[in-house]
Design a protein around this motif. Structure first.
Motif, PDB file in Angstrom:
ATOM      1  N   LEU A   1      -9.830   1.264  -6.585  1.00  8.96           N
ATOM      2  CA  LEU A   1      -9.076   2.116  -7.398  1.00  8.96           C
ATOM      3  C   LEU A   1      -9.819   2.245  -9.081  1.00  8.96           C
ATOM      4  O   LEU A   1      -8.730   3.024  -9.328  1.00  8.96           O
TER       5      LEU A   1
ATOM      6  N   VAL B   1       0.273   3.193  -3.655  1.00 10.04           N
ATOM      7  CA  VAL B   1      -0.437   4.185  -3.532  1.00 10.04           C
ATOM      8  C   VAL B   1       0.306   5.512  -3.591  1.00 10.04           C
ATOM      9  O   VAL B   1       0.349   6.755  -4.573  1.00 10.04           O
TER      10      VAL B   1
ATOM     11  N   VAL C   1      -0.475  11.577  -0.376  1.00 10.58           N
ATOM     12  CA  VAL C   1      -1.222  11.783  -1.696  1.00 10.58           C
ATOM     13  C   VAL C   1      -1.718  12.829  -1.940  1.00 10.58           C
ATOM     14  O   VAL C   1      -2.194  13.335  -3.196  1.00 10.58           O
TER      15      VAL C   1
ATOM     16  N   TRP D   1       0.856  -1.548  -0.024  1.00 10.53           N
ATOM     17  CA  TRP D   1      -0.511  -0.096  -0.027  1.00 10.53           C
ATOM     18  C   TRP D   1       0.535   1.364   0.105  1.00 10.53           C
ATOM     19  O   TRP D   1       0.268   2.133  -0.471  1.00 10.53           O
TER      20      TRP D   1
END
Length: 397
Positions: free
Chosen positions: A248, A58, A329, A55
């Motif tokens: 996703l 991402v 992000v 993960w």
């Protein structure tokens, strides 16, 4: 050396973008080190350790997108005659972009290593040493080879993506049909509108597929124990792989469909018998759809995922590392959009200067910019809300 000299004499905005890239790479490096420390502290927890490491892809993807945007916006990415004279032609520009991205990423990774060791308590005698000893995993000294390899992931990925982005040449559009310009309305009609971006049908298809996949995987209720595919506590820790895959796909569909949505908005503004204000705003959206569309879609998708997570489980179960990944992000998405918007503004300067020479009032240009911004807000705020509903609908929350 050339990259160092260009960085030292760069505009403050360029330095700010590189600093933002360094911070993003540092955040990714910190998350990778946390996953490595968790694997070292739990030698029997193979699946959980692999998921924590997976993960990290991402925020790594968001960092790579930011690196590409920074490379395209830097003045060094546009060769000039002075650089050509010293041998920096189009073939050397990708190498220069790769070195600049690798330097920024390496600086961030080095800072992440120092901060991680300091907060975990490995570096004694300094302020804040051991401040996160109870939060960060402690499985003894980190393996040197694995540490160096993981810290090199973000700088290497940013450098490779920047080099590939600068090597790719944009497609040339056909020359506009010559016209005799007599007023502002006629100059906005001097060039045919660009075609609809090719990613729009693919984006809508991915969104539909993601809805179907997440709905099929969401028949069972969310498990409360953290045994799912997200390294989080609470209900989000019990989601299945099918639901994560559907999310996703929905996010990817929003990113791919965003340029087409902006293009359609531009066409709607220029339909009928519009005035100069609508024509300028519509033509601006048509020209900026490809450049600003995907960064805007990425920002909308990132906000949708965060809002959906808050609606499902709140921010209390994110934990410090989950909050760090979310911040990386969001920061990368916002920085990419701001960089693309600044690049679009720079590309409009010749047209703006021409309009001013033709007698256009500055208030008219500001009004066209306000119409463009208002149109983007009116489209992407409901799109973000729709994405939140699509993500949370299969869970029944």
């Amino acid at each position: 050396m050339l990259a160092y000299r260009l960085a030292r004499g760069s505009h403050p905005a360029v330095l700010l973008r590189r600093l933002l890239l360094a911070c993003a790479a540092g955040g990714v490096g910190f998350l990778l080190l946390s996953a490595l420390a968790y694997a070292a502290a739990h030698p029997d927890g193979g699946r959980s350790a692999v998921l924590r490491l997976a993960w990290c892809a991402v925020p790594l993807a968001a960092t790579v997108q930011l690196a590409v945007a920074v490379a395209r916006a830097e003045p060094a990415g546009r060769p000039r005659s002075g650089l050509d004279m010293v041998g920096l032609g189009p073939a050397r520009v990708p190498a220069l972009a790769a070195v600049s991205a690798a330097a920024a990423g390496g600086l961030g990774s080095a800072g992440a290593l120092g901060l991680f060791l300091l907060l975990r308590g490995d570096l004694t005698g300094l302020p804040f040493h051991g401040a996160a000893a109870g939060t960060l995993p402690d499985g003894g000294p980190l393996p040197l080879g694995a540490t160096v390899t993981l810290l090199a992931v973000a700088p290497a990925a940013a450098a490779a993506a920047s080099a590939l982005a600068m090597r790719a040449r944009p497609a040339r559009r056909p020359a506009p049909t010559p016209v005799v310009v007599t007023d502002l309305t006629e100059i906005t009609r001097a060039e045919p509108p660009p075609p609809l971006p090719t990613g729009f049908p693919w984006g809508t298809t991915l969104m539909g597929t993601g809805i179907a996949v997440s709905a099929f995987a969401g028949d069972k209720p969310l498990a409360v124990p953290p045994d799912g595919w997200l390294p989080l506590d609470g209900a989000l820790g019990g989601v299945s792989s099918g639901m994560v895959g559907g999310w996703l796909l929905i996010v990817a569909g929003v990113v791919l469909a965003a340029p087409g949505l902006i293009h359609i908005c531009g066409l709607l503004l220029t339909t009928g018998r519009p005035g100069v204000l609508r024509l300028l705003a519509g033509r601006g959206l048509l020209e900026e759809a490809t450049r600003v569309g995907r960064p805007m879609g990425a920002l909308s998708a990132a906000c949708a995922v965060v809002l959906a997570a808050m609606e499902l489980d709140g921010l209390g179960d994110f934990g410090p590392l989950g909050a760090l990944g979310t911040a990386v992000v969001l920061l990368c998405a916002l920085g990419t959009f701001a960089t693309a918007a600044d690049q679009a503004r720079s590309a409009r300067r010749p047209a703006t200067a021409l309009l001013l020479r033709l007698g256009a009032a500055r208030g008219l240009l500001r009004g066209a910019a306000a119409v463009r911004i208002g149109t983007l807000i009116a489209v992407f705020v409901p799109l973000t809300w729709l994405a939140v509903q699509l993500i949370t609908l299969p869970t029944g929350r």
